[in-house]
Motif scaffolding. Structure first.
Motif, PDB file in Angstrom:
ATOM      1  N   ARG A   1     -24.905   3.663   8.616  1.00  0.00           N
ATOM      2  CA  ARG A   1     -24.692   2.211   8.587  1.00  0.00           C
ATOM      3  C   ARG A   1     -25.857   1.505   7.896  1.00  0.00           C
ATOM      4  NH1 ARG A   1     -24.362   0.692  13.998  1.00  0.00           N
ATOM      5  NH2 ARG A   1     -22.481   1.934  14.073  1.00  0.00           N
ATOM      6  N   HIS A   2     -27.069   1.965   8.168  1.00  0.00           N
ATOM      7  CA  HIS A   2     -28.240   1.359   7.518  1.00  0.00           C
ATOM      8  C   HIS A   2     -28.182   1.559   6.004  1.00  0.00           C
ATOM      9  CE1 HIS A   2     -30.079   1.609  11.633  1.00  0.00           C
ATOM     10  NE2 HIS A   2     -30.344   0.371  11.286  1.00  0.00           N
ATOM     11  N   TYR A   3     -27.788   2.752   5.577  1.00  0.00           N
ATOM     12  CA  TYR A   3     -27.658   2.999   4.142  1.00  0.00           C
ATOM     13  C   TYR A   3     -26.578   2.106   3.537  1.00  0.00           C
ATOM     14  CZ  TYR A   3     -30.730   7.100   4.058  1.00  0.00           C
ATOM     15  OH  TYR A   3     -31.810   7.946   4.110  1.00  0.00           O
ATOM     16  N   ALA A   4     -25.467   1.932   4.255  1.00  0.00           N
ATOM     17  CA  ALA A   4     -24.379   1.088   3.749  1.00  0.00           C
ATOM     18  C   ALA A   4     -24.833  -0.359   3.609  1.00  0.00           C
ATOM     19  CB  ALA A   4     -23.165   1.181   4.674  1.00  0.00           C
ATOM     20  N   ILE A   5     -25.532  -0.854   4.609  1.00  0.00           N
ATOM     21  CA  ILE A   5     -26.038  -2.230   4.558  1.00  0.00           C
ATOM     22  C   ILE A   5     -27.028  -2.389   3.408  1.00  0.00           C
ATOM     23  CG2 ILE A   5     -27.471  -3.924   5.787  1.00  0.00           C
ATOM     24  CD1 ILE A   5     -26.101  -2.854   8.403  1.00  0.00           C
ATOM     25  N   LEU A   6     -27.911  -1.418   3.260  1.00  0.00           N
ATOM     26  CA  LEU A   6     -28.886  -1.478   2.171  1.00  0.00           C
ATOM     27  C   LEU A   6     -28.196  -1.428   0.811  1.00  0.00           C
ATOM     28  CD1 LEU A   6     -31.859  -1.767   1.615  1.00  0.00           C
ATOM     29  CD2 LEU A   6     -32.096   0.710   1.832  1.00  0.00           C
TER      30      LEU A   6
ATOM     31  N   VAL B   1     -30.823   0.035  -9.462  1.00  0.00           N
ATOM     32  CA  VAL B   1     -29.500   0.648  -9.525  1.00  0.00           C
ATOM     33  C   VAL B   1     -29.542   2.081  -9.009  1.00  0.00           C
ATOM     34  CG1 VAL B   1     -29.462   1.582 -11.886  1.00  0.00           C
ATOM     35  CG2 VAL B   1     -27.371   0.697 -10.864  1.00  0.00           C
ATOM     36  N   VAL B   2     -30.652   2.771  -9.191  1.00  0.00           N
ATOM     37  CA  VAL B   2     -30.790   4.124  -8.651  1.00  0.00           C
ATOM     38  C   VAL B   2     -30.765   4.063  -7.120  1.00  0.00           C
ATOM     39  CG1 VAL B   2     -32.313   6.142  -8.517  1.00  0.00           C
ATOM     40  CG2 VAL B   2     -32.020   4.957 -10.683  1.00  0.00           C
ATOM     41  N   GLY B   3     -31.453   3.094  -6.554  1.00  0.00           N
ATOM     42  CA  GLY B   3     -31.431   2.909  -5.103  1.00  0.00           C
ATOM     43  C   GLY B   3     -30.049   2.543  -4.592  1.00  0.00           C
TER      44      GLY B   3
ATOM     45  N   PHE C   1     -26.722  -4.209  -4.029  1.00  0.00           N
ATOM     46  CA  PHE C   1     -25.638  -4.628  -4.924  1.00  0.00           C
ATOM     47  C   PHE C   1     -25.679  -6.141  -5.136  1.00  0.00           C
ATOM     48  CE2 PHE C   1     -21.310  -6.263  -5.491  1.00  0.00           C
ATOM     49  CZ  PHE C   1     -20.994  -5.660  -6.691  1.00  0.00           C
ATOM     50  N   LEU C   2     -25.847  -6.901  -4.067  1.00  0.00           N
ATOM     51  CA  LEU C   2     -25.901  -8.362  -4.183  1.00  0.00           C
ATOM     52  C   LEU C   2     -27.113  -8.807  -5.012  1.00  0.00           C
ATOM     53  CD1 LEU C   2     -24.805  -9.381  -0.577  1.00  0.00           C
ATOM     54  CD2 LEU C   2     -23.453  -9.503  -2.698  1.00  0.00           C
ATOM     55  N   ILE C   3     -28.237  -8.123  -4.852  1.00  0.00           N
ATOM     56  CA  ILE C   3     -29.418  -8.420  -5.670  1.00  0.00           C
ATOM     57  C   ILE C   3     -29.116  -8.133  -7.139  1.00  0.00           C
ATOM     58  CG2 ILE C   3     -31.784  -7.695  -6.206  1.00  0.00           C
ATOM     59  CD1 ILE C   3     -32.125  -7.217  -3.140  1.00  0.00           C
ATOM     60  N   GLU C   4     -28.451  -7.014  -7.411  1.00  0.00           N
ATOM     61  CA  GLU C   4     -28.093  -6.661  -8.793  1.00  0.00           C
ATOM     62  C   GLU C   4     -27.153  -7.709  -9.400  1.00  0.00           C
ATOM     63  OE1 GLU C   4     -29.433  -4.587 -10.706  1.00  0.00           O
ATOM     64  OE2 GLU C   4     -29.670  -2.608  -9.844  1.00  0.00           O
ATOM     65  N   VAL C   5     -26.194  -8.173  -8.628  1.00  0.00           N
ATOM     66  CA  VAL C   5     -25.267  -9.206  -9.112  1.00  0.00           C
ATOM     67  C   VAL C   5     -26.042 -10.489  -9.408  1.00  0.00           C
ATOM     68  CG1 VAL C   5     -23.343 -10.716  -8.457  1.00  0.00           C
ATOM     69  CG2 VAL C   5     -23.202  -8.248  -8.018  1.00  0.00           C
ATOM     70  N   PHE C   6     -26.945 -10.869  -8.501  1.00  0.00           N
ATOM     71  CA  PHE C   6     -27.768 -12.058  -8.722  1.00  0.00           C
ATOM     72  C   PHE C   6     -28.579 -11.925 -10.008  1.00  0.00           C
ATOM     73  CE2 PHE C   6     -31.743 -14.390  -8.335  1.00  0.00           C
ATOM     74  CZ  PHE C   6     -31.280 -15.673  -8.059  1.00  0.00           C
TER      75      PHE C   6
ATOM     76  N   ALA D   1     -25.489   4.179  -1.431  1.00  0.00           N
ATOM     77  CA  ALA D   1     -24.034   4.249  -1.308  1.00  0.00           C
ATOM     78  C   ALA D   1     -23.588   5.680  -1.012  1.00  0.00           C
ATOM     79  CB  ALA D   1     -23.367   3.733  -2.588  1.00  0.00           C
ATOM     80  N   VAL D   2     -24.175   6.651  -1.695  1.00  0.00           N
ATOM     81  CA  VAL D   2     -23.806   8.051  -1.459  1.00  0.00           C
ATOM     82  C   VAL D   2     -24.272   8.495  -0.071  1.00  0.00           C
ATOM     83  CG1 VAL D   2     -24.172  10.439  -2.222  1.00  0.00           C
ATOM     84  CG2 VAL D   2     -23.738   8.637  -3.908  1.00  0.00           C
TER      85      VAL D   2
END
Length: 128
Positions: free
Chosen positions: A7-12, A41-43, A17-22, A48-49
């Motif tokens: 769950r922590h990985y999913a939240i991160l 993007v590597v993070g 992703f939101l930072i990348e979109v911004f 996600a994986v």
């Protein structure tokens, strides 16, 4: 891997992703967008994986780095044009259109940061 860890990985992954979109929508500079975005993007891919698998940290980190390199090499090979997608805005954004050795450096930096963070997490967990 515990469910709470996933769950922590999913939240991160969502936060990155939101930072990348911004960054993509609002920042057009010569450092954050081209360099920090590639490190992040590597993070994003890594988190996600890790959120959906139980593979070891080092396996996912190396896989993420190899995947990132392969996408960059696809840009070098002009895959978007070869697939006839040069008019497709999303294909150009997701796959990319221009190869850069600096991108490869940024992916490698992201990979190293992941390993350092994961090693630090493990050390902190052992010392508790």
């Amino acid at each position: 891997m515990r469910r709470s860890t996933k769950r922590h990985y999913a939240i991160l992954a969502i936060v990155i992703f939101l930072i990348e979109v911004f960054i993509a929508l609002y920042i057009n500079d010569s450092f954050i967008r081209p360099f920090l975005g590639d490190v992040l993007v590597v993070g994003l891919i890594y988190c996600a994986v890790m959120a959906i698998t139980s593979y070891r940290v080092v396996i996912v980190a190396i896989g993420t780095l190899i995947f990132s390199y392969m996408v960059e090499l696809a840009q070098y090979a002009q895959v978007v044009d070869l697939l006839g997608l040069s008019d497709n805005k999303w294909a150009r954004i997701i796959i990319g259109t221009s190869f850069s050795w600096w991108d490869m450096v940024c992916y490698t930096i992201g990979f190293i940061i992941i390993l350092l963070i994961e090693k630090n997490k493990r050390i902190m967990k052992i010392s508790q």
